[in-house]
Scaffold this motif. Sequence first.
Motif, PDB file in Angstrom:
ATOM      1  N   ASN A 331      -5.926   0.918 -18.633  1.00  0.00           N
ATOM      2  CA  ASN A 331      -6.719   1.995 -19.230  1.00  0.00           C
ATOM      3  C   ASN A 331      -6.561   2.018 -20.749  1.00  0.00           C
ATOM      4  O   ASN A 331      -7.470   2.453 -21.466  1.00  0.00           O
ATOM      5  CB  ASN A 331      -6.303   3.346 -18.647  1.00  0.00           C
ATOM      6  N   ARG A 332      -5.420   1.569 -21.244  1.00  0.00           N
ATOM      7  CA  ARG A 332      -5.224   1.482 -22.687  1.00  0.00           C
ATOM      8  C   ARG A 332      -6.203   0.479 -23.294  1.00  0.00           C
ATOM      9  O   ARG A 332      -6.765   0.695 -24.372  1.00  0.00           O
ATOM     10  CB  ARG A 332      -3.784   1.071 -22.986  1.00  0.00           C
ATOM     11  N   LEU A 333      -6.442  -0.632 -22.586  1.00  0.00           N
ATOM     12  CA  LEU A 333      -7.391  -1.635 -23.065  1.00  0.00           C
ATOM     13  C   LEU A 333      -8.804  -1.061 -23.091  1.00  0.00           C
ATOM     14  O   LEU A 333      -9.550  -1.260 -24.064  1.00  0.00           O
ATOM     15  CB  LEU A 333      -7.327  -2.871 -22.176  1.00  0.00           C
ATOM     16  N   HIS A 334      -9.205  -0.353 -22.052  1.00  0.00           N
ATOM     17  CA  HIS A 334     -10.541   0.248 -22.018  1.00  0.00           C
ATOM     18  C   HIS A 334     -10.739   1.222 -23.169  1.00  0.00           C
ATOM     19  O   HIS A 334     -11.797   1.245 -23.809  1.00  0.00           O
ATOM     20  CB  HIS A 334     -10.752   0.968 -20.680  1.00  0.00           C
ATOM     21  N   LEU A 335      -9.727   2.028 -23.441  1.00  0.00           N
ATOM     22  CA  LEU A 335      -9.823   3.016 -24.516  1.00  0.00           C
ATOM     23  C   LEU A 335      -9.979   2.333 -25.872  1.00  0.00           C
ATOM     24  O   LEU A 335     -10.841   2.715 -26.678  1.00  0.00           O
ATOM     25  CB  LEU A 335      -8.588   3.907 -24.485  1.00  0.00           C
ATOM     26  N   LEU A 336      -9.168   1.322 -26.137  1.00  0.00           N
ATOM     27  CA  LEU A 336      -9.218   0.651 -27.434  1.00  0.00           C
ATOM     28  C   LEU A 336     -10.526  -0.105 -27.631  1.00  0.00           C
ATOM     29  O   LEU A 336     -11.063  -0.153 -28.741  1.00  0.00           O
ATOM     30  CB  LEU A 336      -8.034  -0.302 -27.573  1.00  0.00           C
ATOM     31  N   LEU A 337     -11.056  -0.695 -26.575  1.00  0.00           N
ATOM     32  CA  LEU A 337     -12.338  -1.390 -26.697  1.00  0.00           C
ATOM     33  C   LEU A 337     -13.461  -0.413 -27.031  1.00  0.00           C
ATOM     34  O   LEU A 337     -14.369  -0.729 -27.818  1.00  0.00           O
ATOM     35  CB  LEU A 337     -12.650  -2.139 -25.407  1.00  0.00           C
ATOM     36  N   ALA A 338     -13.405   0.779 -26.439  1.00  0.00           N
ATOM     37  CA  ALA A 338     -14.411   1.793 -26.760  1.00  0.00           C
ATOM     38  C   ALA A 338     -14.311   2.216 -28.224  1.00  0.00           C
ATOM     39  O   ALA A 338     -15.325   2.416 -28.904  1.00  0.00           O
ATOM     40  CB  ALA A 338     -14.244   3.001 -25.838  1.00  0.00           C
ATOM     41  N   VAL A 339     -13.076   2.326 -28.751  1.00  0.00           N
ATOM     42  CA  VAL A 339     -12.898   2.688 -30.153  1.00  0.00           C
ATOM     43  C   VAL A 339     -13.454   1.590 -31.062  1.00  0.00           C
ATOM     44  O   VAL A 339     -14.139   1.877 -32.061  1.00  0.00           O
ATOM     45  CB  VAL A 339     -11.406   2.938 -30.446  1.00  0.00           C
ATOM     46  N   LEU A 340     -13.203   0.331 -30.741  1.00  0.00           N
ATOM     47  CA  LEU A 340     -13.694  -0.774 -31.565  1.00  0.00           C
ATOM     48  C   LEU A 340     -15.220  -0.848 -31.555  1.00  0.00           C
ATOM     49  O   LEU A 340     -15.847  -1.128 -32.585  1.00  0.00           O
ATOM     50  CB  LEU A 340     -13.097  -2.095 -31.081  1.00  0.00           C
ATOM     51  N   GLU A 341     -15.818  -0.624 -30.400  1.00  0.00           N
ATOM     52  CA  GLU A 341     -17.280  -0.651 -30.335  1.00  0.00           C
ATOM     53  C   GLU A 341     -17.890   0.475 -31.162  1.00  0.00           C
ATOM     54  O   GLU A 341     -18.918   0.290 -31.819  1.00  0.00           O
ATOM     55  CB  GLU A 341     -17.732  -0.552 -28.876  1.00  0.00           C
ATOM     56  N   LYS A 342     -17.241   1.640 -31.139  1.00  0.00           N
ATOM     57  CA  LYS A 342     -17.780   2.791 -31.846  1.00  0.00           C
ATOM     58  C   LYS A 342     -17.541   2.690 -33.350  1.00  0.00           C
ATOM     59  O   LYS A 342     -18.464   2.894 -34.155  1.00  0.00           O
ATOM     60  CB  LYS A 342     -17.127   4.069 -31.303  1.00  0.00           C
TER      61      LYS A 342
END
Length: 451
Positions: A331-342
């Motif tokens: 879940n940490r990976l999913h969260l960080l990927l969302a931050v990078l995309e945004k």
Amino acid sequence: MAKPREVYTCSECGARFPQWRGQCPTCKSWNTIDAAPAVRNPDRRPPVGTGGGGRPVPLAEVDVQNCQPFGTGLDALDRVLGQGLVPGGALLVGGEPGIGKSTLLLQMAGAVAAAGKLAIYASGEESLPQIKSRAERLGVLHPNLLAVSTSRAEDVISLLVPGSAPDLIILDSVQTMTSDSAEGLPGNVSQVRAVATEVVDACKRCAATAVLVGHVTKDGTLAGPRLLEHMVDTVISLEGDRRQMFRLLRVLKNRFGPNQELLVFRMVRQGLAVVDDPATYFLGARDPSLSGAAVVMAVDGQRPFAVEVQALVTRSYLAIPRRTGLGFDVNRLHLLLAVLEKRLRLNFGQVDIYAKVGGGMKLQEPGMDLALVAATLSSFYDVPLPERAVLWGEVDLNGQIRPVAGHDVRLSQARRLGYDPILFPGRPAEGGIETVTALQETLFRRNKSKG
């Protein structure tokens, strides 16, 4: 009404068993076991502490001359425990099957025996020839090291007599022992509670140190009642991958020293050897010229060490791109990927992303966020990070990089190991970075067009 409980007694040797058997395992006689009504708590004495006998006494008058801690034979283990082994104390050691619990404790018993103290290794899982064979391989045979193979708690308690009790007794394991004062098969809640309570009470009466070995469930928690962790003074977990050569000893509870301490062992033929400086032990033979790898200065307990975080970003042929993480919460990976995309306006919708912690380590601390972001961007742009770069920091949902605990310890360790650049949360004037945008500009300013 509850059904009266029965025990089965051998008429030849007097051994008692919770179930009927055709042959007595003790004297090997056939058809000598008969049922008899069980007497609950036949010889059970009330628990007595090391002073007072049940009546309150002033703490200033308590005699502690005979309760001085003694060493385990391993200086690093003494440091982690705080004071070594405390007479009358109880330790609980948990871990997966085959992780090395019995090996470590037999090494400790041999070292205590070599120091002139009496140690007894009581096993309900192995026979005496098996224990001796392992002791010979470890090189810990000593006249002061005794062993007993039994599955009855009463046999162990009979050894804990004031005046002649051993200094250290190891019970391997509490789930294989049975007590006549409890019902059920070995390992159930009532048996584990009864065995642990009686052994710990007996050790307190005679000022002996007890080490209990506990099994774990499939999700890694200690099996049995939670009472088992409350009644002991120290809880130790031995972790690691059985396919790897290292083991992590983690202190989860300690009444005599600091909690969350960490000790690293490596597997050798003679047992478990302490890794004196694990700062770079988990890096291995890494190639810094490859993309998708970043080094994080992690802190587990009070000890900082460098760990490699790896990421692979590759084109996806699936309708829903795959996200996989090993060694940390995915879940940490999913969260960080969302931050990078945004925040960085990157498109990860057509790529699979795989990430892992190198060396078989498992990290749960937020300080690895920055290294995971850097490794992902490095693989996405296919550009390696600087050879001696090290990172740590927490990334929030706004793309800001926040400080984490143990900053000074991480910074001093990174400088001691010669890392440069060192990227950490802070103001640019102080050498730190504040956002993921600044991280990308710092590491990939010349390569952004590749994205």
